[in-house]
Write an enzyme that holds these catalytic residues in place. Structure first.
Site, PDB file in Angstrom:
ATOM      1  N   LYS A 185      -4.970  -8.849  -4.824  1.00 34.10           N
ATOM      2  CA  LYS A 185      -5.044  -8.172  -3.523  1.00 34.10           C
ATOM      3  C   LYS A 185      -5.765  -9.071  -2.504  1.00 34.10           C
ATOM      4  O   LYS A 185      -6.390 -10.056  -2.877  1.00 34.10           O
ATOM      5  CB  LYS A 185      -5.762  -6.821  -3.672  1.00 34.10           C
ATOM      6  CG  LYS A 185      -5.076  -5.873  -4.668  1.00 34.10           C
ATOM      7  CD  LYS A 185      -3.784  -5.255  -4.118  1.00 34.10           C
ATOM      8  CE  LYS A 185      -2.869  -4.750  -5.207  1.00 34.10           C
ATOM      9  NZ  LYS A 185      -2.986  -3.358  -5.543  1.00 34.10           N
TER      10      LYS A 185
HETATM   11  C1  LIG Z   1      -2.499  -2.210  -6.398  1.00 32.82           C
HETATM   12  C2  LIG Z   1      -2.151  -0.875  -5.875  1.00 32.82           C
HETATM   13  C3  LIG Z   1      -2.744   0.302  -6.359  1.00 32.82           C
HETATM   14  C4  LIG Z   1      -3.568   0.374  -7.603  1.00 32.82           C
HETATM   15  O1  LIG Z   1      -4.623  -0.443  -7.724  1.00 32.82           O
HETATM   16  P1  LIG Z   1      -5.177  -0.899  -9.175  1.00 32.82           P
HETATM   17  O2  LIG Z   1      -6.495  -1.485  -8.811  1.00 32.82           O
HETATM   18  O3  LIG Z   1      -4.217  -1.902  -9.713  1.00 32.82           O
HETATM   19  O4  LIG Z   1      -5.302   0.299 -10.026  1.00 32.82           O
HETATM   20  C5  LIG Z   1      -2.476   1.498  -5.722  1.00 32.82           C
HETATM   21  N1  LIG Z   1      -1.625   1.561  -4.683  1.00 32.82           N
HETATM   22  C6  LIG Z   1      -0.998   0.464  -4.213  1.00 32.82           C
HETATM   23  C7  LIG Z   1      -0.076   0.600  -3.048  1.00 32.82           C
HETATM   24  C8  LIG Z   1      -1.223  -0.791  -4.802  1.00 32.82           C
HETATM   25  O5  LIG Z   1      -0.584  -1.855  -4.330  1.00 32.82           O
END
Ligand SMILES: *Cc1c(COP(=O)(O)O)cnc(C)c1O
Length: 368
Positions: A185
């Protein structure tokens, strides 16, 4: 030439000594779970957002689940969300016992407010807009609808750290907002990590309690909860990286503008539109083309990594076949997922690589 889709190694090397010593510091202090490192990260993160409460949790999926659960959402309720997202957004709705109701996307690839209205029933309790790819959803319209129908709004900000709309950070419009710090991210830990922001302190106390076995004080379990706490090592890594997030986002945005300007005359390629009065943090740079699979293999043969976010709209996944979603209501999402390609995008991506990617796309269309 090779162009990677993302490059976490280069970012690590640019901060190596700080990150290494932060990690070693946590080990030295045995501050493994909870404690001062997550606390410091929470303080810093909420200060940047100018929001009173931040609760760190184990990942971005738990952040959504905990939020919905503590808003009292459960069996018999419906929660409206976008047909185009990662499954975390909807599986957490089901985890509470509620039913996800999927709504089509607009031309900016985020939930279409006009189509939200017709999805609202007596059972609807909340809306989860997702600021997909780093683009702000139409929060002004969504908040208006939510007020009118007395619905909670939980913003899924997993892909939109520091994205803005009308001079405000996304994640500060709704009742609460959830973040993921998964390594890839825009702000990424070195493992799983997440947090929830809210202005409501009684709500944030509930989040904190639920994420820690229903206890705010050791052994005082006021309810049953779950175990979803941020690790000290992840928090320490995030604290080293947080001061760089704004400049990384600007670089992503600048790279997107380079792509846009090089691709704009190519009629076969639809470049991403950016919503007016917004800052798009370009977690992903997503183009749309008719010849998607062919172009993906062509680029791969030229050493260019791409990805698809995501191959299938949520209601079409086998996991949601039981919902029998009316597909005639989500035409934009269905078309979108057939045509998208995520091109290489990260702050350190250089303009030579971007030019090479675009040249290869142009070559592909010349041979058509
Ligand atoms: C990455 C993501 C999540 C979940 O995050 P994690 O930390 O991987 O559990 C939720 N919503 C969206 C849109 C994402 O891209």
């Amino acid at each position: 030439m090779k162009v990677k889709f993302a490059d976490l190694k280069t970012q690590y090397l640019s901060l190596k000594s700080e990150i290494d010593s932060a990690i070693l510091g946590v080990i030295d202090e045995l501050a493994f779970v909870g404690g001062k490192y997550p606390k410091k990260f929470e303080e810093d993160f909420k200060a940047l957002y100018k929001v009173p409460e931040c609760v760190s949790v184990a990942n971005g999926t738990d952040a959504i689940y905990i939020t919905l659960k503590m808003l009292g959402i459960g069996i018999g309720d419906e929660v409206i969300t976008t047909a185009s997202s990662w499954i975390s957004t909807s599986e957490t709705i089901s985890q509470t016992g509620a039913k996800p109701v999927f709504v089509d996307i607009d031309e900016y690839y985020t939930i279409d407010p006009i189509k939200i209205e017709s999805a609202i029933t007596k059972k609807t309790k909340a809306i989860i807009p997702v600021h997909l790819y780093g683009q702000a959803a139409d929060m002004e319209s969504i908040m208006k609808i939510a007020k009118e129908h007395k619905l909670f709004v939980v913003e899924d900000c997993a892909q939109s750290h520091f994205s803005m709309l009308n001079g405000k950070y996304v994640g500060t419009f709704g009742d609460a907002s959830t973040f993921s710090f998964y390594p890839g991210k825009n702000l990424g830990a070195y493992g799983d990590a997440g947090c929830i922001l809210t202005s409501n302190s009684s709500l944030s106390n509930k989040f904190r309690m639920y994420a820690n076995h229903g206890a705010l004080k050791k052994h005082e379990h006021l309810m049953e909860g779950i175990n979803s706490r941020l690790d000290g090592i992840q928090a320490a890594v995030l604290s080293v990286k947080l001061p760089h997030l704004s400049s990384w986002n600007l670089k992503r945005n600048n790279n997107a503008m380079i792509y846009n300007s090089l691709l704009k005359d190519l009629n076969s390629v639809q470049i991403p539109k950016v919503r007016a009065n917004s800052f798009h943090s370009f977690h992903l740079y997503v183009i749309r083309v008719k010849e998607r699979n062919e172009l993906v293999s062509y680029l791969s043969s030229k050493g260019i990594e791409t990805a698809i976010h995501y191959p299938t709209p949520l209601p079409l996944l086998p996991a949601y076949s039981h919902l029998n979603t009316d597909l005639s209501l989500i035409p934009n999402s269905i078309k979108h997922h057939k045509e998208i390609i995520s091109l290489p995008m990260y702050p350190e991506l250089d303009s030579t690589s971007i030019a090479y990617v675009v040249d290869c796309i142009k070559e592909f269309y010349k041979s058509k």
